[in-house]
Motif scaffolding. Structure first.
Motif, PDB file in Angstrom:
ATOM      1  N   PRO A 121      -0.487   0.018  -1.758  1.00 33.09           N
ATOM      2  CA  PRO A 121       0.196   0.923  -0.835  1.00 33.09           C
ATOM      3  C   PRO A 121      -0.609   1.056   0.459  1.00 33.09           C
ATOM      4  CG  PRO A 121      -0.771   2.131  -2.679  1.00 33.09           C
ATOM      5  CD  PRO A 121      -0.900   0.683  -3.000  1.00 33.09           C
ATOM      6  N   GLU A 122       0.098   1.251   1.589  1.00 36.25           N
ATOM      7  CA  GLU A 122      -0.601   1.274   2.879  1.00 36.25           C
ATOM      8  C   GLU A 122      -1.447   2.524   3.034  1.00 36.25           C
ATOM      9  OE1 GLU A 122       1.565   0.224   6.271  1.00 36.25           O
ATOM     10  OE2 GLU A 122       2.078  -1.750   5.444  1.00 36.25           O
ATOM     11  N   THR A 123      -0.931   3.661   2.567  1.00 32.39           N
ATOM     12  CA  THR A 123      -1.723   4.891   2.626  1.00 32.39           C
ATOM     13  C   THR A 123      -1.812   5.429   1.203  1.00 32.39           C
ATOM     14  OG1 THR A 123       0.273   6.140   3.078  1.00 32.39           O
ATOM     15  CG2 THR A 123      -1.091   5.513   4.971  1.00 32.39           C
ATOM     16  N   ALA A 124      -3.011   5.517   0.696  1.00 33.49           N
ATOM     17  CA  ALA A 124      -3.193   5.986  -0.674  1.00 33.49           C
ATOM     18  C   ALA A 124      -4.524   6.714  -0.773  1.00 33.49           C
ATOM     19  CB  ALA A 124      -3.166   4.814  -1.652  1.00 33.49           C
ATOM     20  N   THR A 159       4.736   6.220 -12.387  1.00 32.66           N
ATOM     21  CA  THR A 159       5.058   7.404 -11.597  1.00 32.66           C
ATOM     22  C   THR A 159       4.484   8.611 -12.312  1.00 32.66           C
ATOM     23  OG1 THR A 159       7.091   6.351 -10.853  1.00 32.66           O
ATOM     24  CG2 THR A 159       6.908   8.728 -10.525  1.00 32.66           C
ATOM     25  N   ALA A 163       4.515  10.928  -7.693  1.00 31.37           N
ATOM     26  CA  ALA A 163       3.851   9.916  -6.864  1.00 31.37           C
ATOM     27  C   ALA A 163       3.747   8.601  -7.617  1.00 31.37           C
ATOM     28  CB  ALA A 163       2.458  10.392  -6.485  1.00 31.37           C
ATOM     29  N   THR A 164       3.669   7.515  -6.863  1.00 31.53           N
ATOM     30  CA  THR A 164       3.388   6.215  -7.483  1.00 31.53           C
ATOM     31  C   THR A 164       1.867   6.075  -7.602  1.00 31.53           C
ATOM     32  OG1 THR A 164       5.354   5.286  -6.470  1.00 31.53           O
ATOM     33  CG2 THR A 164       3.704   3.732  -7.299  1.00 31.53           C
ATOM     34  N   HIS A 166      -1.189   3.548  -8.727  1.00 28.87           N
ATOM     35  CA  HIS A 166      -1.612   2.183  -9.073  1.00 28.87           C
ATOM     36  C   HIS A 166      -2.897   2.258  -9.886  1.00 28.87           C
ATOM     37  CE1 HIS A 166       1.040  -0.124  -6.265  1.00 28.87           C
ATOM     38  NE2 HIS A 166       1.170   1.105  -5.772  1.00 28.87           N
ATOM     39  N   ASP A 184      -0.173   7.420  -4.235  1.00 31.08           N
ATOM     40  CA  ASP A 184       0.629   7.485  -3.013  1.00 31.08           C
ATOM     41  C   ASP A 184       0.346   8.806  -2.292  1.00 31.08           C
ATOM     42  OD1 ASP A 184       2.892   7.801  -1.251  1.00 31.08           O
ATOM     43  OD2 ASP A 184       3.761   6.122  -2.381  1.00 31.08           O
ATOM     44  N   SER A 186       2.095  10.620  -0.401  1.00 29.80           N
ATOM     45  CA  SER A 186       3.196  11.569  -0.211  1.00 29.80           C
ATOM     46  C   SER A 186       3.020  12.796  -1.112  1.00 29.80           C
ATOM     47  CB  SER A 186       4.537  10.898  -0.482  1.00 29.80           C
ATOM     48  OG  SER A 186       4.557  10.441  -1.825  1.00 29.80           O
TER      49      SER A 186
END
Lengths: 211, 286
Positions: A121-124, A159, A163-164, A166, A184, A186
């Motif tokens: 993810p780009e922002t994590a 999940t 949030a996702t 990893h 993630d 968010s």
């Protein structure tokens, strides 16, 4: 050779030397003041002392034993205090490994013929790394068996708390691994970090329990 | 040679047939035997007046000798122990400075003892300081009879060379290695100019990667109280211990290009060559 996660970016604090293990290879990780991340064999070429005992001077790493200094980036030995007039053999160099920082984690490959990084993810935000006293393959099988989606042989996603998350497995040795989590952004960070910390601890207890 | 390694459990004949230190005689318990290890075997060491008894655990008695304040034993048929005549000089204080268990091989400990270049970085402010790190050229030789390695004319600036030191001095060192796991240092005495304090490292080879390092002092110092002498040696050794336990591999590599020696490492180079001559395989990687 594949890139494997070996640390969180935050583990490489200013002027620190971090010790990691990948596939049985002991590694010294350190960040120079200009941001360069160095991943070296954790062994001074002179007398074999672990470089993770050494001093991060900002642009060079100094071995604890005899004060030999190795340059950030090239790994070349640039100072031997016992013989300040030199000369220093040109081949005298810390053994370097390919290293990339991405998604808040630090990835190392043990050979130069490197494969692509996993897609992240780009922002994590990184979660607390969890060492587990079981081989990476056994943990991968357990996560797959628990229904997590596989994004790679040692990379899973699920999940949690909206949030996702990893989960990337670092094969530390033949019998141990470290699980690095990325969540993630968010989600609100702290409740998710607490939830994942408890969840991963309970998973570890089950994985490490002897049948 | 006709020597069967199977008779010695795979241990090389030189190591098998030497005397090895197994304890400080004064520090053995007053009652009962102390359990320890020698070359990977469980043994017991028991004081018997001024002598001692050493046995394989659950087995027979081993050869025993009390010398230089220590108990020595062997798994094989040992010859004479090396000479340390200073031990018998009437004006010396002989004592065990400290004994430490260390997770390293016997030769790694000896090599560290022979090394001056680490003083400014490991023993900062005591045996060296970072402003004076240079190691001047010195002499090293394996004796003509092949029985020991000698390093001489070693000069180094030391801020506090001994417990009795009052300031920094350029000290002169001479080293003898008369046994693969024993090294003796002759160092200018701060109390008696022209004579040397003698400090020996007697390594008990518990296993290939586990040792007890005994620092023996034979010194010309009537004034420093015993606790201060011991504290000085302990202070130095606890600085060496984490270095020794973080040297990889733990066994000393004797194969070419394992390490990157420089001129200051002449003593180490000669010591490794001597171990190859002796055919030592215990605690080394060939």
């Amino acid at each position: 050779m594949s890139y494997h996660p070996v640390a969180s970016s935050r583990d490489l604090a200013g002027r620190h030397v971090f010790q990691a293990c990948l596939l049985g290879q002991d590694i010294a990780l350190w960040r120079a003041d200009d941001g360069t991340v160095n991943a070296w064999e954790n062994r001074c070429p002179h007398r074999g002392v672990r470089l993770s005992l050494g001093v991060n001077l900002g642009d060079r790493l100094m071995c604890r034993y005899h004060g030999w200094r190795y340059d950030s980036g090239s790994g070349a030995c640039s100072h031997i205090p016992a013989h300040p007039e030199g000369p220093i053999p040109a081949t005298l160099c810390a053994r370097r490994f390919p290293v990339i920082e991405a998604g808040g984690l630090v990835f190392v490959a043990l050979g130069d013929d490197t494969a692509a990084l996993p897609t992240l993810p780009e922002t994590a935000i990184p979660l607390r790394a969890l060492p587990v006293g079981r081989p990476a393959e056994a943990i991968a099988a357990a996560l797959a068996g628990a229904g997590l989606a596989a994004a790679g042989p040692l990379h899973f996603a699920e999940t949690q708390g909206g949030a996702t998350v990893h989960l990337l497995i670092q094969p530390a040795s033949g019998t141990t691994c470290v699980i690095h989590g990325l969540a993630d952004m968010s989600a609100e960070a702290l409740p998710l970090q607490r939830h994942m910390s408890r969840l991963m601890e309970s998973r570890r207890r089950a994985w490490e329990a002897r049948p | 040679m006709g020597f069967k390694m199977t008779e010695t459990g795979g241990i090389d004949p030189d190591t098998w047939n030497r005397w090895h230190v197994v304890g400080c005689h004064d520090e053995l318990p007053d009652d009962g035997a102390r359990a320890t290890r020698l070359l990977g075997r469980a043994i017991t060491v028991e004081r018997r007046g001024s002598g001692a008894e050493v046995r394989l655990t659950g087995g027979g008695a081993l050869p025993v000798k009390v010398a230089y304040g220590y108990v020595w034993s062997s798994l094989g048929t040992p010859g004479p122990l090396f000479e340390l005549p200073e031990h018998a000089e009437a004006d010396r204080r002989n004592l065990n400075g400290c004994s430490f268990f260390v997770r390293t091989s016997p030769p790694r400990a000896i090599e560290n003892f022979l090394d001056m270049a680490h003083f400014p970085f490991v023993h900062t402010g005591i045996l060296g300081e970072e402003a004076h790190p240079d190691v001047k050229d010195y002499d090293v030789a394996i004796s003509t009879d092949g029985r020991e390695v000698v390093a001489s004319n070693c000069h180094f600036y030391q801020p506090k060379a001994a417990a009795a030191s009052t300031g920094g001095v350029d000290v002169t060192y001479r080293y003898r290695v008369p046994h693969p796991w024993c090294a003796i240092l002759y160092k200018d005495s701060p109390a008696k100019p022209g004579r040397s304090d003698v400090i020996a490292l007697f390594v008990q080879p518990c296993g290939e990667e586990e040792i007890v390092a005994n620092l023996a002092l034979f010194i010309l110092d009537d004034d420093t109280p015993l606790p201060a002498l011991r504290r000085f040696q302990q202070q130095i050794f606890v600085q060496d211990k984490p270095i020794l336990e973080n040297q990889m591999p733990r066994r000393l590599p004797l194969y070419p290009r394992a390490d990157s020696p420089v001129r200051a490492d002449k003593a180490s180079i000669a010591y490794r060559r001597w171990l190859r001559q002796l055919g030592t395989s215990f605690g080394v990687l060939s």
